[in-house]
Design a protein around this motif. Structure first.
Motif, PDB file in Angstrom:
ATOM      1  N   LEU A   1       0.526  -6.451   5.880  1.00 39.54           N
ATOM      2  CA  LEU A   1      -0.015  -5.233   5.263  1.00 39.54           C
ATOM      3  C   LEU A   1      -0.362  -4.178   6.318  1.00 39.54           C
ATOM      4  O   LEU A   1      -0.254  -2.979   6.074  1.00 39.54           O
ATOM      5  N   ILE A   2      -0.797  -4.631   7.508  1.00 41.42           N
ATOM      6  CA  ILE A   2      -1.059  -3.686   8.607  1.00 41.42           C
ATOM      7  C   ILE A   2       0.247  -3.035   9.044  1.00 41.42           C
ATOM      8  O   ILE A   2       0.313  -1.824   9.297  1.00 41.42           O
ATOM      9  N   TYR A   3       1.333  -3.826   9.154  1.00 44.30           N
ATOM     10  CA  TYR A   3       2.649  -3.279   9.483  1.00 44.30           C
ATOM     11  C   TYR A   3       3.083  -2.224   8.476  1.00 44.30           C
ATOM     12  O   TYR A   3       3.773  -1.257   8.803  1.00 44.30           O
ATOM     13  N   GLU A   4       2.681  -2.431   7.203  1.00 47.71           N
ATOM     14  CA  GLU A   4       3.053  -1.484   6.141  1.00 47.71           C
ATOM     15  C   GLU A   4       2.199  -0.216   6.158  1.00 47.71           C
ATOM     16  O   GLU A   4       2.400   0.691   5.347  1.00 47.71           O
ATOM     17  N   GLY A   5       1.200  -0.184   7.046  1.00 52.85           N
ATOM     18  CA  GLY A   5       0.366   0.998   7.186  1.00 52.85           C
ATOM     19  C   GLY A   5      -0.832   1.040   6.263  1.00 52.85           C
ATOM     20  O   GLY A   5      -1.445   2.102   6.091  1.00 52.85           O
ATOM     21  N   LYS A   6      -1.190  -0.097   5.662  1.00 50.31           N
ATOM     22  CA  LYS A   6      -2.352  -0.116   4.787  1.00 50.31           C
ATOM     23  C   LYS A   6      -3.627   0.027   5.607  1.00 50.31           C
ATOM     24  O   LYS A   6      -3.674  -0.324   6.796  1.00 50.31           O
ATOM     25  N   SER A   7      -4.682   0.542   4.964  1.00 51.13           N
ATOM     26  CA  SER A   7      -5.983   0.630   5.636  1.00 51.13           C
ATOM     27  C   SER A   7      -6.516  -0.782   5.854  1.00 51.13           C
ATOM     28  O   SER A   7      -6.090  -1.731   5.186  1.00 51.13           O
ATOM     29  N   MET A   8      -7.468  -0.907   6.786  1.00 52.69           N
ATOM     30  CA  MET A   8      -7.998  -2.229   7.091  1.00 52.69           C
ATOM     31  C   MET A   8      -8.655  -2.859   5.870  1.00 52.69           C
ATOM     32  O   MET A   8      -8.493  -4.056   5.596  1.00 52.69           O
ATOM     33  N   HIS A   9      -9.406  -2.078   5.112  1.00 51.05           N
ATOM     34  CA  HIS A   9     -10.059  -2.605   3.913  1.00 51.05           C
ATOM     35  C   HIS A   9      -9.012  -3.117   2.920  1.00 51.05           C
ATOM     36  O   HIS A   9      -9.153  -4.224   2.370  1.00 51.05           O
ATOM     37  N   LYS A  10      -7.964  -2.321   2.713  1.00 52.38           N
ATOM     38  CA  LYS A  10      -6.901  -2.694   1.790  1.00 52.38           C
ATOM     39  C   LYS A  10      -6.138  -3.920   2.305  1.00 52.38           C
ATOM     40  O   LYS A  10      -5.779  -4.820   1.525  1.00 52.38           O
ATOM     41  N   ALA A  11      -5.881  -3.941   3.596  1.00 50.63           N
ATOM     42  CA  ALA A  11      -5.143  -5.061   4.190  1.00 50.63           C
ATOM     43  C   ALA A  11      -5.911  -6.379   4.025  1.00 50.63           C
ATOM     44  O   ALA A  11      -5.318  -7.421   3.698  1.00 50.63           O
ATOM     45  N   ILE A  12      -7.215  -6.326   4.248  1.00 51.95           N
ATOM     46  CA  ILE A  12      -8.042  -7.543   4.116  1.00 51.95           C
ATOM     47  C   ILE A  12      -8.099  -7.999   2.665  1.00 51.95           C
ATOM     48  O   ILE A  12      -7.855  -9.172   2.351  1.00 51.95           O
ATOM     49  N   GLU A  13      -8.414  -7.088   1.744  1.00 53.44           N
ATOM     50  CA  GLU A  13      -8.564  -7.463   0.333  1.00 53.44           C
ATOM     51  C   GLU A  13      -7.236  -7.943  -0.249  1.00 53.44           C
ATOM     52  O   GLU A  13      -7.181  -8.990  -0.915  1.00 53.44           O
ATOM     53  N   ASP A  14      -6.172  -7.207  -0.006  1.00 57.59           N
ATOM     54  CA  ASP A  14      -4.869  -7.608  -0.546  1.00 57.59           C
ATOM     55  C   ASP A  14      -4.330  -8.849   0.165  1.00 57.59           C
ATOM     56  O   ASP A  14      -3.615  -9.661  -0.436  1.00 57.59           O
TER      57      ASP A  14
END
Length: 521
Positions: free
Chosen positions: A430-443
């Motif tokens: 998710l980080i590679y996809e450019g998601k925010s840290m909050h979004k990356a952790i939750e998803d």
């Protein structure tokens, strides 16, 4: 950084784990500790067989005693009361009493009666014979387990193996004396019988053979203290140990150990009736085919209490009382296989297991840190918490740790870190996809959850099946694996999620994903 409910629960779990695992880790005097199994502290492994045919004979003999008591109590004259391995046979002298006897015998489970004139022959149906044999094995397992529990051994394993064998494993048996005492307690029939001495013929007992005695419906029994002394007693007992309700060690007027026993209401009635009708005669107290005493009956004895005296030590009297309290074996048992595991072998097993556990644990920790950096450190914190929690729960319930149980712990280490590997990979994607840290952790947790639950639930089902259908060491493996899986659900999912929530802003602010997750942002 902001506290959240996940981190609070995780912290409480760690505190719980530390508090309840300390007694086992430090082997303190106080507190509940994990018990080491046979393969880790040494002990005794035995495979026992059961002589189920003897259970049929014992049941037949008990029916013969009931027939005699029914006739005596109801003043019915019978003659020629005999029994063999399969049947009881007697003649009712008054034909008018045949119906009363038939009604009495019809209440005996599985009994089949054949009346020829005034002669009644009782046998058991084939179904009842099989039932008695199965009961003998089940009862032997329960009796042996009860005896060993009262003996004071921790977590003895007593289980059916195959169709008619019994597996017994006793951890902590370290000396030949302890082994002998345990074997005697397990194998002792503890068959108590109160038998009438044949006063008319007892003076000729030393000139009789067993065949001569059998012709009179008698049997020759040796004295428990001096085998040279013989007694001639009626083969059909007045009552037996099935009517026993208690047995405890006491002391006679000379401060010698004795066994005080108590009978149930039926036994007390039979005992009272017999002693009332036989004042002046002797009653032999027989245990496992030996006469321990044969006192004169001076008066009717009510209350159903009696005493077994003998030349015992306090320890022997205690073991005998345990055997009597736990019940007589319906059928004799015999030793088929015996294997002793020495304490040194157990120590070697512990050493090898600890090397495997520590080595595997260290390699996992190093790999997680090298490959996932701080995410690996967080996963390792959860892994350590998982192990502490596992030890705490096992200590709290006084569980037994076996060599397969140690293997279960090693497997738990791999499964616990596997959940965090899946979570970390999802977050990295998710980080590679450019998601925010909050979004990356939750998803990341959301996407990983189905895979983690599927793996853990299927493994947990397998562990439950192993526990239900396995024996001994297999159960130990299943227990440690089950506890480890449940603990990992708390530590590897809830705990690490709480840590990420706590550090989320710091991670977002630093943007150093190489440091936090081992990847380039």
């Amino acid at each position: 950084m902001k506290l959240n409910y996940r981190i609070v629960i995780f912290a409480l779990a760690i505190v719980f784990g530390i508090v309840f695992s300390i007694p086992s880790l430090l082997q303190t005097q106080n507190g509940k500790k994990i018990t080491l199994g046979l393969d880790l502290q040494g002990g005794l492994h035995m495979l026992l067989g059961v002589k189920t045919d003897e259970a049929i004979k014992s049941r037949i003999k008990s029916v013969a005693a009931s027939v005699k008591h029914f006739a005596d109590r109801n003043d019915i004259l019978i003659d020629g009361l005999t029994f063999d391995e399969n049947s009881v046979r007697f003649e009712v002298l008054d034909s008018d009493e045949l119906q009363a006897f038939n009604d009495f015998l019809s209440k005996i489970d599985g009994a089949k009666t054949d009346i020829q004139g005034d002669v009644i022959t009782l046998t058991f149906t084939p179904q009842e014979v099989q039932k008695i044999k199965k009961l003998a094995i089940t009862q032997a397992i329960e009796t042996i387990r009860n005896r060993l529990d009262q003996f004071g051994l921790s977590e003895p394993i007593v289980a059916r193996q195959g169709k008619d064998k019994i597996l017994v494993e006793l951890a902590g048996i370290k000396t030949a004396q302890e082994e002998q005492r345990a074997r005697e307690l397990i194998s002792r029939a503890a068959k108590l019988e109160l038998m009438a001495v044949d006063e008319a013929r007892n003076a000729r007992v030393y000139n009789m053979s067993d065949t001569d005695a059998a012709a009179y419906g008698d049997v020759i029994l040796p004295d428990a203290k001096n085998p040279k002394i013989k007694y001639l007693v009626h083969e059909i007992p007045i009552l037996d140990g099935s009517m026993l309700t208690g047995a405890n060690v006491g002391f006679d007027k000379n401060n010698r150990p004795v066994i005080d026993f108590k009978l149930n209401s039926e036994g007390a009635d039979i005992f009272g009736d017999f002693t009332g009708k036989n004042v002046g005669k002797r009653l032999a107290i027989v245990l496992d085919g030996k006469v321990f005493s044969a006192p004169n009956i001076n008066e009717r004895i009510g209350g159903g209490a009696g005493q077994i005296s003998g030349n015992y030590t306090v320890l022997e009297a205690k073991d005998l009382a345990i055997a009597l309290r736990s019940g007589a074996l319906l059928a004799p048992i015999y030793l088929m296989e015996k294997r002793s595991v020495g304490p040194s072998l157990g120590a070697d097993s512990i050493k090898a297991s600890m090397i495997a556990l520590i080595g595997g644990f260290a390699l996992v920790i190093v790999f997680m840190i090298v490959y996932y950096r701080m995410a690996g450190v967080i996963a390792n914190i959860a892994l350590i918490a998982n192990l502490i929690l596992l030890l705490a729960i096992m200590s709290l319930f006084g569980a037994t740790l076996t060599l397969p149980g140690m293997a279960g712990i090693v497997l738990t280490v791999g499964m616990a870190v596997d959940a965090n590997v899946i979570i970390s990979e999802r977050i990295r994607e998710l980080i590679y996809e450019g998601k925010s840290m909050h979004k990356a952790i939750e998803d990341g947790y959301s996407n990983a959850m189905s895979a983690i639950l599927d793996a853990n639930i299927t493994t947990l089902i397998a562990a439950v099946v192993l526990y239900v259908y396995g024996t001994g060491a297999i159960k130990g493996f299943a227990i440690t694996m089950s506890i480890g899986i449940l603990a990992s659900m708390l530590t590897a999912i809830l705990g690490t999620h709480g840590i990420y929530d706590l550090l989320e802003k710091k991670i977002s602010k630093s943007k150093d994903y190489k440091f936090w997750f081992g990847i380039k942002g």
